[in-house]
Design a protein around this motif. Structure first.
Motif, mmCIF file in Angstrom:
data_model
loop_
_atom_site.group_PDB
_atom_site.id
_atom_site.type_symbol
_atom_site.label_atom_id
_atom_site.label_comp_id
_atom_site.label_asym_id
_atom_site.label_seq_id
_atom_site.Cartn_x
_atom_site.Cartn_y
_atom_site.Cartn_z
ATOM 1 N N GLU A 38 147.442 58.320 30.795
ATOM 2 C CA GLU A 38 146.911 57.214 30.510
ATOM 3 C C GLU A 38 148.393 56.162 29.728
ATOM 4 O O GLU A 38 149.144 56.701 28.785
ATOM 5 N N THR A 59 146.351 58.067 38.486
ATOM 6 C CA THR A 59 145.975 59.239 38.828
ATOM 7 C C THR A 59 146.521 59.490 39.852
ATOM 8 O O THR A 59 147.217 58.491 40.654
ATOM 9 N N GLN A 60 146.772 60.396 40.682
ATOM 10 C CA GLN A 60 147.440 60.731 41.909
ATOM 11 C C GLN A 60 146.405 60.138 43.165
ATOM 12 O O GLN A 60 146.921 60.264 44.273
ATOM 13 N N ASP A 61 145.300 59.482 42.545
ATOM 14 C CA ASP A 61 144.858 58.901 43.462
ATOM 15 C C ASP A 61 145.057 57.579 44.374
ATOM 16 O O ASP A 61 144.284 56.821 44.782
ATOM 17 N N ASP A 62 145.830 57.128 42.767
ATOM 18 C CA ASP A 62 146.316 55.497 42.869
ATOM 19 C C ASP A 62 147.268 55.385 44.050
ATOM 20 O O ASP A 62 148.225 56.665 44.178
ATOM 21 N N THR A 115 145.815 67.718 40.194
ATOM 22 C CA THR A 115 145.692 66.221 39.568
ATOM 23 C C THR A 115 147.022 66.085 38.307
ATOM 24 O O THR A 115 147.386 66.847 37.683
ATOM 25 N N SER A 167 139.343 57.799 24.876
ATOM 26 C CA SER A 167 140.010 59.106 24.715
ATOM 27 C C SER A 167 140.585 59.793 24.422
ATOM 28 O O SER A 167 140.528 61.025 24.934
ATOM 29 N N SER A 169 147.411 62.955 35.265
ATOM 30 C CA SER A 169 146.665 62.182 35.187
ATOM 31 C C SER A 169 147.354 60.949 33.705
ATOM 32 O O SER A 169 148.196 62.136 33.121
ATOM 33 N N TYR A 225 149.437 62.191 29.563
ATOM 34 C CA TYR A 225 150.225 62.338 30.213
ATOM 35 C C TYR A 225 149.352 63.729 30.756
ATOM 36 O O TYR A 225 149.840 65.094 29.850
ATOM 37 N N SER A 226 148.728 64.454 31.829
ATOM 38 C CA SER A 226 148.366 65.518 31.747
ATOM 39 C C SER A 226 148.601 65.814 32.858
ATOM 40 O O SER A 226 148.369 65.071 34.136
ATOM 41 N N THR A 241 144.511 53.861 32.813
ATOM 42 C CA THR A 241 144.892 55.522 33.496
ATOM 43 C C THR A 241 145.612 55.702 34.641
ATOM 44 O O THR A 241 144.480 55.575 35.472
#
Length: 180
Positions: free
Chosen positions: A36, A47-50, A32, A5, A34, A69-70, A45
């Motif tokens: 974690e 992401t936008q894909d979850d 995007t 990480s 993220s 957080y990013s 972690t």
């Protein structure tokens, strides 16, 4: 896991801060995000894909968690936001939190917004916020962590955005992710 990480975060900071970001004429690619979270034997972690609508994060009461957080976009990030409950639900441990270009404001008595705003005159590929928080001692306290990232959409386009609303439940149980 901590080393991995840390390496990812250092690499991301180098990429974000060392590259010259140019806002294209039109940007149709969404940014995007993220998020974690680590603590109580849990590490994940998001992401936008979850599919946030199909999950709930169960957090142990009175427990410390580390987070990163990013948000990023090659054409520049316009805003990164994190909406969450009040201090009785999540209390940040770092005394000078937030810092640098991040701000925090109360939306209501039980909601706060942590945000970073981009600048078209000096666009950045993204921003990272890391720290620690402690959950409150309320039992079966539900809420959400609402994550949002928006780009500029280019010089003449419409901004693109991604969002995730992670339901949380704080109580006397181990930290785990429930998926349904």
């Amino acid at each position: 896991m901590k080393i991995r990480s840390s390496i990812v975060m250092i690499f991301a900071m180098c990429v974000i801060s060392s590259c010259e970001t140019r806002i294209p004429e039109v940007d149709t690619t969404p940014p995007t995000l993220s998020f974690e979270i680590r603590g109580d034997g849990f590490s994940r972690t998001f992401t936008q894909d979850d599919d946030f609508s199909r999950m709930q994060l169960n957090l142990r009461a009175e427990t410390e968690y580390n987070f990163i957080y990013s948000g990023a976009d090659q054409g520049g990030v316009g805003a990164i936001q994190w909406q969450l409950g009040g201090d009785d639900q999540i209390d940040f441990i770092r005394p000078d939190f937030p810092f640098d270009s991040w701000s925090i404001r109360d939306i209501s008595a039980s909601n706060r917004m942590i945000e970073w705003n981009g600048n078209r005159s000096d666009p950045k590929t993204g921003a990272i916020l890391s720290g620690r928080f402690r959950t409150g001692n309320l039992q079966n306290d539900s809420g959400s962590l609402s994550l949002f990232v928006r780009d500029f959409g280019g010089q003449s386009g419409t901004p693109n955005s991604v969002r995730g609303n992670l339901n949380i439940l704080i109580g006397d149980f181990p930290t785990e992710l429930s998926e349904f």
